[in-house]
Design a protein around this motif. Structure first.
Motif, PDB file in Angstrom:
ATOM      1  N   HIS A   1       0.890  -1.215  -0.142  1.00 20.23           N
ATOM      2  CA  HIS A   1      -0.060   0.070   0.256  1.00 20.23           C
ATOM      3  C   HIS A   1       0.803   1.087  -0.074  1.00 20.23           C
ATOM      4  CE1 HIS A   1      -3.607   2.241   2.188  1.00 20.23           C
ATOM      5  NE2 HIS A   1      -3.202   3.006   0.962  1.00 20.23           N
ATOM      6  N   GLN A   2       0.707   2.024  -1.199  1.00 21.88           N
ATOM      7  CA  GLN A   2       1.317   3.072  -1.139  1.00 21.88           C
ATOM      8  C   GLN A   2       0.705   4.409  -0.778  1.00 21.88           C
ATOM      9  OE1 GLN A   2       3.444   3.612  -5.114  1.00 21.88           O
ATOM     10  NE2 GLN A   2       2.709   1.340  -5.356  1.00 21.88           N
ATOM     11  N   HIS A   3       1.011   5.307   0.021  1.00 22.78           N
ATOM     12  CA  HIS A   3       0.622   6.708   0.331  1.00 22.78           C
ATOM     13  C   HIS A   3       1.194   7.773  -0.340  1.00 22.78           C
ATOM     14  CE1 HIS A   3      -1.633   4.146   3.385  1.00 22.78           C
ATOM     15  NE2 HIS A   3      -0.632   3.396   3.435  1.00 22.78           N
ATOM     16  N   HIS A   4       0.691   8.494  -1.306  1.00 20.41           N
ATOM     17  CA  HIS A   4       1.480   9.669  -1.858  1.00 20.41           C
ATOM     18  C   HIS A   4       0.682  10.828  -1.417  1.00 20.41           C
ATOM     19  CE1 HIS A   4       3.908   6.993  -4.466  1.00 20.41           C
ATOM     20  NE2 HIS A   4       2.821   6.290  -4.446  1.00 20.41           N
ATOM     21  N   PHE A   5       1.612  12.031  -1.087  1.00 19.96           N
ATOM     22  CA  PHE A   5       0.860  13.352  -1.019  1.00 19.96           C
ATOM     23  C   PHE A   5       1.496  14.361  -1.794  1.00 19.96           C
ATOM     24  CE2 PHE A   5       0.863  10.543   2.698  1.00 19.96           C
ATOM     25  CZ  PHE A   5      -0.308  10.698   3.141  1.00 19.96           C
ATOM     26  N   LYS A   6       0.962  15.162  -2.608  1.00 20.96           N
ATOM     27  CA  LYS A   6       1.207  16.138  -3.405  1.00 20.96           C
ATOM     28  C   LYS A   6       0.690  17.489  -2.943  1.00 20.96           C
ATOM     29  CE  LYS A   6       0.247  16.189  -7.552  1.00 20.96           C
ATOM     30  NZ  LYS A   6       0.051  15.861  -9.107  1.00 20.96           N
ATOM     31  N   GLU A   7       1.355  18.630  -2.853  1.00 19.80           N
ATOM     32  CA  GLU A   7       0.882  19.647  -2.746  1.00 19.80           C
ATOM     33  C   GLU A   7       0.393  20.109  -3.908  1.00 19.80           C
ATOM     34  OE1 GLU A   7       2.233  23.617   0.188  1.00 19.80           O
ATOM     35  OE2 GLU A   7       3.736  22.594  -1.124  1.00 19.80           O
ATOM     36  N   ILE A   8      -0.745  20.787  -3.881  1.00 23.02           N
ATOM     37  CA  ILE A   8      -1.637  21.370  -5.058  1.00 23.02           C
ATOM     38  C   ILE A   8      -2.412  22.589  -4.516  1.00 23.02           C
ATOM     39  CG2 ILE A   8      -2.412  19.303  -6.317  1.00 23.02           C
ATOM     40  CD1 ILE A   8      -4.876  19.316  -4.944  1.00 23.02           C
ATOM     41  N   PRO A   9      -2.690  23.552  -5.511  1.00 22.14           N
ATOM     42  CA  PRO A   9      -3.273  25.035  -5.296  1.00 22.14           C
ATOM     43  C   PRO A   9      -4.648  24.726  -4.248  1.00 22.14           C
ATOM     44  CG  PRO A   9      -2.617  24.747  -7.471  1.00 22.14           C
ATOM     45  CD  PRO A   9      -2.644  23.636  -7.143  1.00 22.14           C
ATOM     46  N   GLY A  10      -4.383  25.172  -3.088  1.00 18.58           N
ATOM     47  CA  GLY A  10      -5.537  25.317  -2.075  1.00 18.58           C
ATOM     48  C   GLY A  10      -5.524  23.827  -1.183  1.00 18.58           C
ATOM     49  N   GLY A  11      -4.668  22.952  -1.179  1.00 16.64           N
ATOM     50  CA  GLY A  11      -4.400  21.865  -0.568  1.00 16.64           C
ATOM     51  C   GLY A  11      -3.484  20.693  -0.973  1.00 16.64           C
ATOM     52  N   VAL A  12      -3.864  19.397  -0.661  1.00 13.85           N
ATOM     53  CA  VAL A  12      -3.057  18.290  -1.052  1.00 13.85           C
ATOM     54  C   VAL A  12      -3.894  17.268  -1.722  1.00 13.85           C
ATOM     55  CG1 VAL A  12      -1.845  16.322   0.254  1.00 13.85           C
ATOM     56  CG2 VAL A  12      -1.815  18.702   0.999  1.00 13.85           C
ATOM     57  N   GLU A  13      -3.247  16.742  -2.811  1.00 13.11           N
ATOM     58  CA  GLU A  13      -3.719  15.664  -3.373  1.00 13.11           C
ATOM     59  C   GLU A  13      -3.100  14.339  -2.662  1.00 13.11           C
ATOM     60  OE1 GLU A  13      -4.734  15.141  -7.759  1.00 13.11           O
ATOM     61  OE2 GLU A  13      -2.681  14.134  -7.458  1.00 13.11           O
ATOM     62  N   MET A  14      -3.745  13.435  -2.312  1.00 13.04           N
ATOM     63  CA  MET A  14      -3.562  12.169  -1.658  1.00 13.04           C
ATOM     64  C   MET A  14      -3.916  11.079  -2.731  1.00 13.04           C
ATOM     65  SD  MET A  14      -4.740  10.954   2.056  1.00 13.04           S
ATOM     66  CE  MET A  14      -6.427  11.019   1.506  1.00 13.04           C
ATOM     67  N   THR A  15      -2.852  10.183  -2.898  1.00 19.76           N
ATOM     68  CA  THR A  15      -3.211   8.913  -3.771  1.00 19.76           C
ATOM     69  C   THR A  15      -2.908   7.842  -2.996  1.00 19.76           C
ATOM     70  OG1 THR A  15      -2.637  10.317  -5.633  1.00 19.76           O
ATOM     71  CG2 THR A  15      -2.832   7.930  -6.102  1.00 19.76           C
ATOM     72  N   ASP A  16      -3.638   6.939  -3.051  1.00 22.06           N
ATOM     73  CA  ASP A  16      -3.424   5.525  -2.374  1.00 22.06           C
ATOM     74  C   ASP A  16      -3.336   4.685  -3.832  1.00 22.06           C
ATOM     75  OD1 ASP A  16      -3.709   5.632   0.829  1.00 22.06           O
ATOM     76  OD2 ASP A  16      -5.281   6.804  -0.111  1.00 22.06           O
ATOM     77  N   ILE A  17      -2.292   3.814  -3.463  1.00 24.65           N
ATOM     78  CA  ILE A  17      -2.293   2.777  -4.554  1.00 24.65           C
ATOM     79  C   ILE A  17      -1.884   1.454  -3.846  1.00 24.65           C
ATOM     80  CG2 ILE A  17      -0.896   1.653  -6.689  1.00 24.65           C
ATOM     81  CD1 ILE A  17      -0.116   4.610  -7.133  1.00 24.65           C
ATOM     82  N   VAL A  18      -2.859   0.372  -3.993  1.00 30.11           N
ATOM     83  CA  VAL A  18      -2.798  -0.683  -3.199  1.00 30.11           C
ATOM     84  C   VAL A  18      -2.491  -1.972  -4.299  1.00 30.11           C
ATOM     85  CG1 VAL A  18      -3.972  -2.486  -1.725  1.00 30.11           C
ATOM     86  CG2 VAL A  18      -4.317  -0.024  -1.459  1.00 30.11           C
ATOM     87  N   HIS A  19      -1.803  -2.781  -3.972  1.00 32.25           N
ATOM     88  CA  HIS A  19      -1.593  -3.980  -4.804  1.00 32.25           C
ATOM     89  C   HIS A  19      -1.658  -5.376  -3.905  1.00 32.25           C
ATOM     90  CE1 HIS A  19       0.704  -1.173  -7.760  1.00 32.25           C
ATOM     91  NE2 HIS A  19       0.168  -2.328  -8.497  1.00 32.25           N
ATOM     92  N   TYR A  20      -2.691  -6.083  -4.155  1.00 32.59           N
ATOM     93  CA  TYR A  20      -2.905  -7.157  -3.179  1.00 32.59           C
ATOM     94  C   TYR A  20      -3.390  -8.394  -3.978  1.00 32.59           C
ATOM     95  CZ  TYR A  20      -7.868  -6.510  -4.598  1.00 32.59           C
ATOM     96  OH  TYR A  20      -9.160  -6.479  -5.346  1.00 32.59           O
ATOM     97  N   LYS A  21      -2.933  -9.503  -3.216  1.00 31.37           N
ATOM     98  CA  LYS A  21      -3.189 -10.801  -3.766  1.00 31.37           C
ATOM     99  C   LYS A  21      -3.994 -11.614  -2.795  1.00 31.37           C
ATOM    100  CE  LYS A  21      -0.784 -14.658  -5.853  1.00 31.37           C
ATOM    101  NZ  LYS A  21       0.222 -15.097  -6.286  1.00 31.37           N
ATOM    102  N   ILE A  22      -4.944 -12.441  -3.130  1.00 30.49           N
ATOM    103  CA  ILE A  22      -5.650 -13.296  -2.195  1.00 30.49           C
ATOM    104  C   ILE A  22      -5.218 -14.600  -2.326  1.00 30.49           C
ATOM    105  CG2 ILE A  22      -7.965 -13.900  -1.447  1.00 30.49           C
ATOM    106  CD1 ILE A  22      -8.939 -11.441  -2.956  1.00 30.49           C
ATOM    107  N   PRO A  23      -4.861 -15.435  -1.189  1.00 31.43           N
ATOM    108  CA  PRO A  23      -4.464 -16.506  -1.166  1.00 31.43           C
ATOM    109  C   PRO A  23      -5.583 -17.703  -1.782  1.00 31.43           C
ATOM    110  CG  PRO A  23      -5.166 -16.011   1.114  1.00 31.43           C
ATOM    111  CD  PRO A  23      -5.584 -15.103   0.227  1.00 31.43           C
ATOM    112  N   PHE A  24      -5.192 -18.886  -1.947  1.00 29.14           N
ATOM    113  CA  PHE A  24      -6.266 -19.924  -2.627  1.00 29.14           C
ATOM    114  C   PHE A  24      -6.401 -20.070  -4.012  1.00 29.14           C
ATOM    115  CE2 PHE A  24      -7.672 -18.784   1.972  1.00 29.14           C
ATOM    116  CZ  PHE A  24      -7.038 -19.935   2.588  1.00 29.14           C
TER     117      PHE A  24
END
Length: 155
Positions: free
Chosen positions: A98-121
């Motif tokens: 799980h990646q959590h990215h934060f980038k300053e933008i005009p008026g605030g912050v852009e937050m991006t989550d990128i999740v890679h996941y795999k399920i067993p079985f």
């Protein structure tokens, strides 16, 4: 062998980069932005006020059917206040990155989550993803978006 899936969520919030970092890099704040039915509880004690690579965080979570699951993640990468990565060391997934990215933008912050996941079985995990897991993860991120908007406001 089951597939590796990914999920991406982007949210813009009206706070400074440091405010965003201070809130989202503290594990104790996760319960505030996680649906109550997940039964999310941080079990570990933090040994530092700052997040650091190698930090282990233990949780109890009830992801499906109210069944409690022990989950341990490790903070593997930190570049304050730009991003951090947590990876599952023990828990319900074969892979959780799980990646959590934060980038300053005009008026605030852009937050991006990128999740890679795999399920067993193997193929049963793929079926479970189609029927349950993907929808549940999307619900969690939808709830999180609303909770963050209530806490910090909307852009």
């Amino acid at each position: 062998m089951s597939k590796v899936y990914s999920l991406r969520a982007v949210q813009r919030i009206p706070v400074t980069l440091q405010e965003a970092w201070d809130f989202f890099s503290r594990p104790d704040n996760l319960a505030d932005i996680t649906p109550n039915d997940m039964g999310f509880v941080v079990r570990s004690t933090s040994h530092s006020k700052e997040m650091y690579p190698g930090q282990l965080i233990e949780y109890t979570v009830r992801p499906l059917f109210g069944i409690p699951v022990y989950w341990m993640t490790e903070i593997t990468h930190v570049q304050e206040p730009v991003y951090f990565v947590d990876e599952q060391r023990y828990g319900p997934y074969s892979l959780w990155h799980h990646q959590h990215h934060f980038k300053e933008i005009p008026g605030g912050v852009e937050m991006t989550d990128i999740v890679h996941y795999k399920i067993p079985f193997w193929f049963i995990g793929d079926i479970a993803n189609t029927l349950l897991v993907r929808k549940k993860l999307q619900q969690i991120f939808d709830f999180r978006k609303q909770a963050v908007e209530q806490r910090f406001g909307k852009m």
